[in-house]
Design a protein around this motif. Structure first.
Motif, PDB file in Angstrom:
ATOM      1  N   ARG A   1       0.825  -1.225   0.000  1.00 35.07           N
ATOM      2  CA  ARG A   1       0.000   0.000   0.000  1.00 35.07           C
ATOM      3  C   ARG A   1       0.852   1.265   0.000  1.00 35.07           C
ATOM      4  O   ARG A   1       1.773   1.419   0.782  1.00 35.07           O
ATOM      5  CB  ARG A   1      -0.909   0.024   1.250  1.00 35.07           C
ATOM      6  CG  ARG A   1      -1.911   1.165   1.234  1.00 35.07           C
ATOM      7  CD  ARG A   1      -2.199   1.689   2.614  1.00 35.07           C
ATOM      8  NE  ARG A   1      -1.003   2.125   3.299  1.00 35.07           N
ATOM      9  CZ  ARG A   1      -0.404   3.303   3.087  1.00 35.07           C
ATOM     10  NH1 ARG A   1      -0.901   4.164   2.232  1.00 35.07           N
ATOM     11  NH2 ARG A   1       0.707   3.620   3.745  1.00 35.07           N
ATOM     12  N   HIS A   2       0.588   2.125  -0.938  1.00 36.22           N
ATOM     13  CA  HIS A   2       1.249   3.430  -1.013  1.00 36.22           C
ATOM     14  C   HIS A   2       0.254   4.437  -1.541  1.00 36.22           C
ATOM     15  O   HIS A   2      -0.689   4.065  -2.230  1.00 36.22           O
ATOM     16  CB  HIS A   2       2.465   3.386  -1.956  1.00 36.22           C
ATOM     17  CG  HIS A   2       3.674   2.839  -1.290  1.00 36.22           C
ATOM     18  ND1 HIS A   2       4.277   3.440  -0.226  1.00 36.22           N
ATOM     19  CD2 HIS A   2       4.374   1.708  -1.532  1.00 36.22           C
ATOM     20  CE1 HIS A   2       5.304   2.710   0.162  1.00 36.22           C
ATOM     21  NE2 HIS A   2       5.381   1.641  -0.602  1.00 36.22           N
ATOM     22  N   SER A   3       0.494   5.698  -1.280  1.00 36.17           N
ATOM     23  CA  SER A   3      -0.350   6.738  -1.869  1.00 36.17           C
ATOM     24  C   SER A   3       0.085   6.949  -3.306  1.00 36.17           C
ATOM     25  O   SER A   3       1.280   7.024  -3.595  1.00 36.17           O
ATOM     26  CB  SER A   3      -0.197   8.043  -1.086  1.00 36.17           C
ATOM     27  OG  SER A   3      -0.661   7.852   0.227  1.00 36.17           O
TER      28      SER A   3
ATOM     29  N   ALA B   1      -2.727  17.080  -3.752  1.00 30.99           N
ATOM     30  CA  ALA B   1      -1.907  15.890  -4.052  1.00 30.99           C
ATOM     31  C   ALA B   1      -0.627  16.269  -4.794  1.00 30.99           C
ATOM     32  O   ALA B   1       0.180  15.399  -5.112  1.00 30.99           O
ATOM     33  CB  ALA B   1      -2.735  14.902  -4.878  1.00 30.99           C
TER      34      ALA B   1
ATOM     35  N   ILE C   1     -10.869   5.608   5.419  1.00 36.02           N
ATOM     36  CA  ILE C   1      -9.757   5.911   4.507  1.00 36.02           C
ATOM     37  C   ILE C   1      -8.813   4.719   4.395  1.00 36.02           C
ATOM     38  O   ILE C   1      -8.410   4.311   3.305  1.00 36.02           O
ATOM     39  CB  ILE C   1      -9.018   7.190   4.985  1.00 36.02           C
ATOM     40  CG1 ILE C   1      -9.872   8.423   4.665  1.00 36.02           C
ATOM     41  CG2 ILE C   1      -7.634   7.308   4.348  1.00 36.02           C
ATOM     42  CD1 ILE C   1      -9.374   9.712   5.286  1.00 36.02           C
TER      43      ILE C   1
ATOM     44  N   TYR D   1      -7.891   2.480   1.160  1.00 35.12           N
ATOM     45  CA  TYR D   1      -6.505   2.246   0.733  1.00 35.12           C
ATOM     46  C   TYR D   1      -6.267   0.754   0.487  1.00 35.12           C
ATOM     47  O   TYR D   1      -5.691   0.363  -0.527  1.00 35.12           O
ATOM     48  CB  TYR D   1      -5.529   2.704   1.831  1.00 35.12           C
ATOM     49  CG  TYR D   1      -4.895   4.073   1.630  1.00 35.12           C
ATOM     50  CD1 TYR D   1      -4.011   4.318   0.587  1.00 35.12           C
ATOM     51  CD2 TYR D   1      -5.126   5.104   2.529  1.00 35.12           C
ATOM     52  CE1 TYR D   1      -3.400   5.559   0.429  1.00 35.12           C
ATOM     53  CE2 TYR D   1      -4.524   6.357   2.388  1.00 35.12           C
ATOM     54  CZ  TYR D   1      -3.660   6.573   1.320  1.00 35.12           C
ATOM     55  OH  TYR D   1      -3.059   7.798   1.167  1.00 35.12           O
TER      56      TYR D   1
ATOM     57  N   CYS E   1      -5.148   8.149  -3.108  1.00 32.60           N
ATOM     58  CA  CYS E   1      -4.410   9.004  -2.172  1.00 32.60           C
ATOM     59  C   CYS E   1      -5.414   9.734  -1.294  1.00 32.60           C
ATOM     60  O   CYS E   1      -6.348  10.388  -1.801  1.00 32.60           O
ATOM     61  CB  CYS E   1      -3.555  10.016  -2.944  1.00 32.60           C
ATOM     62  SG  CYS E   1      -2.577  11.069  -1.839  1.00 32.60           S
ATOM     63  N   ALA E   2      -5.257   9.622   0.033  1.00 32.52           N
ATOM     64  CA  ALA E   2      -6.114  10.385   0.959  1.00 32.52           C
ATOM     65  C   ALA E   2      -5.738  11.855   0.839  1.00 32.52           C
ATOM     66  O   ALA E   2      -4.576  12.194   0.621  1.00 32.52           O
ATOM     67  CB  ALA E   2      -5.888   9.906   2.386  1.00 32.52           C
ATOM     68  N   LEU E   3      -6.726  12.723   0.987  1.00 34.10           N
ATOM     69  CA  LEU E   3      -6.482  14.167   0.944  1.00 34.10           C
ATOM     70  C   LEU E   3      -7.087  14.764   2.207  1.00 34.10           C
ATOM     71  O   LEU E   3      -8.225  14.445   2.550  1.00 34.10           O
ATOM     72  CB  LEU E   3      -7.126  14.782  -0.296  1.00 34.10           C
ATOM     73  CG  LEU E   3      -6.665  14.187  -1.634  1.00 34.10           C
ATOM     74  CD1 LEU E   3      -7.498  14.741  -2.777  1.00 34.10           C
ATOM     75  CD2 LEU E   3      -5.190  14.470  -1.871  1.00 34.10           C
ATOM     76  N   GLY E   4      -6.321  15.596   2.862  1.00 30.53           N
ATOM     77  CA  GLY E   4      -6.783  16.027   4.194  1.00 30.53           C
ATOM     78  C   GLY E   4      -7.291  17.439   4.261  1.00 30.53           C
ATOM     79  O   GLY E   4      -7.596  17.919   5.343  1.00 30.53           O
ATOM     80  N   SER E   5      -7.420  18.138   3.122  1.00 34.43           N
ATOM     81  CA  SER E   5      -7.695  19.565   3.259  1.00 34.43           C
ATOM     82  C   SER E   5      -8.832  20.066   2.376  1.00 34.43           C
ATOM     83  O   SER E   5      -8.813  21.192   1.910  1.00 34.43           O
ATOM     84  CB  SER E   5      -6.423  20.357   2.948  1.00 34.43           C
ATOM     85  OG  SER E   5      -5.960  20.001   1.654  1.00 34.43           O
TER      86      SER E   5
HETATM   87  C1  FMN Z   1      -5.833  11.592   6.617  1.00 34.00           C
HETATM   88  C2  FMN Z   1      -4.786  11.697   5.546  1.00 34.00           C
HETATM   89  C3  FMN Z   1      -4.668  12.872   4.831  1.00 34.00           C
HETATM   90  C4  FMN Z   1      -3.755  12.980   3.790  1.00 34.00           C
HETATM   91  N1  FMN Z   1      -3.708  14.134   3.057  1.00 34.00           N
HETATM   92  C5  FMN Z   1      -2.898  14.208   1.985  1.00 34.00           C
HETATM   93  C6  FMN Z   1      -2.945  15.339   1.135  1.00 34.00           C
HETATM   94  O1  FMN Z   1      -3.686  16.283   1.349  1.00 34.00           O
HETATM   95  N2  FMN Z   1      -2.112  15.356   0.050  1.00 34.00           N
HETATM   96  C7  FMN Z   1      -1.268  14.300  -0.230  1.00 34.00           C
HETATM   97  O2  FMN Z   1      -0.559  14.369  -1.243  1.00 34.00           O
HETATM   98  N3  FMN Z   1      -1.236  13.213   0.586  1.00 34.00           N
HETATM   99  C8  FMN Z   1      -2.031  13.135   1.648  1.00 34.00           C
HETATM  100  N4  FMN Z   1      -2.037  12.006   2.440  1.00 34.00           N
HETATM  101  C9  FMN Z   1      -1.151  10.895   2.105  1.00 34.00           C
HETATM  102  C10 FMN Z   1       0.093  10.938   2.938  1.00 34.00           C
HETATM  103  O3  FMN Z   1       0.923  11.992   2.523  1.00 34.00           O
HETATM  104  C11 FMN Z   1       0.804   9.594   2.831  1.00 34.00           C
HETATM  105  O4  FMN Z   1       0.008   8.599   3.406  1.00 34.00           O
HETATM  106  C12 FMN Z   1       2.160   9.609   3.509  1.00 34.00           C
HETATM  107  O5  FMN Z   1       3.041  10.480   2.836  1.00 34.00           O
HETATM  108  C13 FMN Z   1       2.774   8.218   3.542  1.00 34.00           C
HETATM  109  O6  FMN Z   1       2.898   7.713   2.226  1.00 34.00           O
HETATM  110  P1  FMN Z   1       2.200   6.365   1.780  1.00 34.00           P
HETATM  111  O7  FMN Z   1       0.713   6.539   1.905  1.00 34.00           O
HETATM  112  O8  FMN Z   1       2.616   6.206   0.359  1.00 34.00           O
HETATM  113  O9  FMN Z   1       2.692   5.279   2.657  1.00 34.00           O
HETATM  114  C14 FMN Z   1      -2.896  11.896   3.499  1.00 34.00           C
HETATM  115  C15 FMN Z   1      -2.991  10.717   4.241  1.00 34.00           C
HETATM  116  C16 FMN Z   1      -3.924  10.619   5.244  1.00 34.00           C
HETATM  117  C17 FMN Z   1      -4.058   9.329   6.013  1.00 34.00           C
END
Ligand code: FMN
Length: 477
Positions: free
Chosen positions: A279-281, A379, A418, A422, A433-437
């Protein structure tokens, strides 16, 4: 402020709050109260004084007179000893001792303990005092007046109009209580002892405080037990309001989604360990958009609605099972979709109906220009995500049942959802990819929702990215 007799003297009162019973045993007095039970050593005289303080607030003079009246026989202890005993008891009963300062009949301030950890404020810090930087004023629904509170303090205070009039002074440079009139001085010292006023400059260099935002520390303090006496937990406190239904009805043109065959899913899914490791974003989208089968499978595996379940003690309120857990089966989260590129689905805005496994059309894609741009920027990508999942909360699903933890719980649920997205997406070979904003007001407007009733608490970009895992090879025939 001038309608108090010129000659009026400040009065300092004491009261024990939240006590259910004060009972005298052989050698000890047992006090049952809102936070539990306490035992202290004490005499009949102390026991009767404690009873009096549970029934009424008594000022210093009244306490001395009451203590004297309890020492009415030859073998009674001296009044001084009874008062010393009371003082020791008051020190041990900090979480029950409410203090008030009056000028004549006018309340100047009252401080009330709100935590079992509260101690009786005895000494105020010396020198200029300033309002704690996390403190805030609010109006109590009970109409008691203006309340001063802080997530750092274990007391809250009511500020009378005299204290309110000088509050701005305490918000800037700080005020040394010795410069104030006697009633304000005593009140300020009491607020200082309770930690609602702090020595000027004492918080400026505290690294533990520097990283906390006001709303974060307030939310943290109030959404867990231990720092507030407000009701906490599953009380179904809104019986006068229709309980929000487990399944929400959406109005609009419906498109049935293909559902996967669970046997086929089980056969082709890689092992959970491999999915977790892979799993990766994913933030870069390939030329080929996801298909309606893939989006249908993702939604079905994560967000379909299961059984509706009766909840004990709450007629009319039903829990709902989903593939992921939610506290009390509140199933408060919904998924809306901004689909710009998906093979087999018209671009547009949709709600997912997990009960029927359908998309319900909500608006044209143009309504979501801003949401897509925000998602692309969040993102850090070049392209808008082909599909943007907007996770909304139907807030009243939780707050109808739970007090104080409702919003914290919905955010926890968003995290659960979320991660489930994933993992399922990774197993399916989709990129997410999760986005938090995301802007909750903008998305509520786009989907035609009322921000206060249902709005976003998280977003997820979905597309076809680089394959992170190979599907499991078919078993030999
Ligand atoms: C609640 C949450 C919000 C996140 N928000 C963003 C975001 O706004 N933009 C983004 O590029 N990644 C976002 N991410 C992804 C994280 O950046 C990412 O999970 C982290 O860098 C670790 O990388 P991986 O998911 O590839 O393991 C978010 C992840 C989570 C769980």
């Amino acid at each position: 402020l001038s309608d108090v007799d010129d000659g009026a003297q400040p009065r300092s009162t004491w009261r024990l709050i939240g006590t259910n019973a004060v009972e005298r045993g052989e050698r000890r007095i047992t006090i049952s109260h809102r936070f539990g039970t306490k035992e202290i050593r004490g005499t009949d005289q102390l026991c009767s004084l404690l009873h009096a303080l549970c029934d009424d607030e008594l000022d210093d003079g009244e306490i001395v007179a009451y203590a004297a009246a309890t020492c009415d026989s030859e073998d009674s202890p001296p009044v001084g000893a009874v008062l010393a005993n009371l003082w020791r008891a008051v020190e041990q009963l900090g979480d029950l001792v409410e203090r008030s300062i009056y000028l004549g009949e006018e309340l100047v301030t009252r401080i009330t303990p709100i935590s079992p950890r509260a101690t009786t404020p005895i000494e105020a810090p010396m020198g200029p005092l300033i309002l704690d930087r996390f403190s805030y004023l609010r109006v109590e629904e009970s109409g008691n007046g203006v309340v001063l509170a802080s997530p750092l303090a274990l007391h809250r205070a009511i500020l009378g109009r005299r204290m309110l009039a000088v509050a701005p002074e305490f918000a800037s440079e700080g005020v040394d209580p010795v410069e104030l009139s006697s009633e304000l001085r005593i009140a300020a010292e009491l607020l200082g002892g309770a930690g609602l006023l702090v020595p000027a400059g004492s918080q400026a260099h505290d690294a533990r405080l520097a990283t906390w935002a006001f709303h974060d520390v307030l939310f943290h303090g109030l959404s867990r037990p231990g720092r507030s006496d407000e009701p906490f937990g599953a009380h179904f406190a809104h019986g006068d309001i229709e309980p929000p239904p487990a399944r929400v009805g959406r109005v609009g043109v419906r498109t049935a989604l293909p559902a996967p065959d669970p046997v086929d899913v089980a056969r082709r899914d890689p092992p959970i360990g491999a999915v977790l490791e892979a799993r990766h974003s994913v933030r870069q989208w390939g030329e080929s958009p996801p298909s309606v089968e893939q989006i249908g499978e993702l939604l079905w595996r994560v967000q379909r609605a299961g059984d509706v379940v009766e909840i004990e003690g709450a007629p009319g309120y039903y829990g709902l099972a989903r593939p992921y857990p939610t506290g009390g089966m509140t199933a408060d989260l919904e998924i809306h979709l901004v689909i710009s590129r998906c093979r087999g689905v018209e671009p547009g805005l949709y709600a997912y109906d997990g009960s029927t496994h359908e998309l319900v059309r909500e608006a044209e894609l143009e309504r979501a220009d801003r949401l897509l741009e925000d998602a692309r920027v969040a993102a850090g990508g070049q392209l808008d995500p082909p599909v943007l999942l907007v996770i909304t909360s139907r807030f009243a699903r939780i707050s109808w049942k739970y007090e104080r933890i409702a919003y914290a719980l919905t955010l926890k649920h968003a995290g659960v959802l979320i991660q489930t997205l994933y993992l399922v997406a990774t197993a399916m070979g989709l990129g997410v990819c999760a986005l938090g904003s995301g802007d909750a007001t903008a998305s509520a407007e786009a989907f035609g929702l009322d921000w206060l009733v249902e709005s976003s608490v998280g977003e997820m970009a979905v597309g076809v990215g680089p394959r992170l895992l190979e599907p499991r090879a078919a078993p030999p025939p």
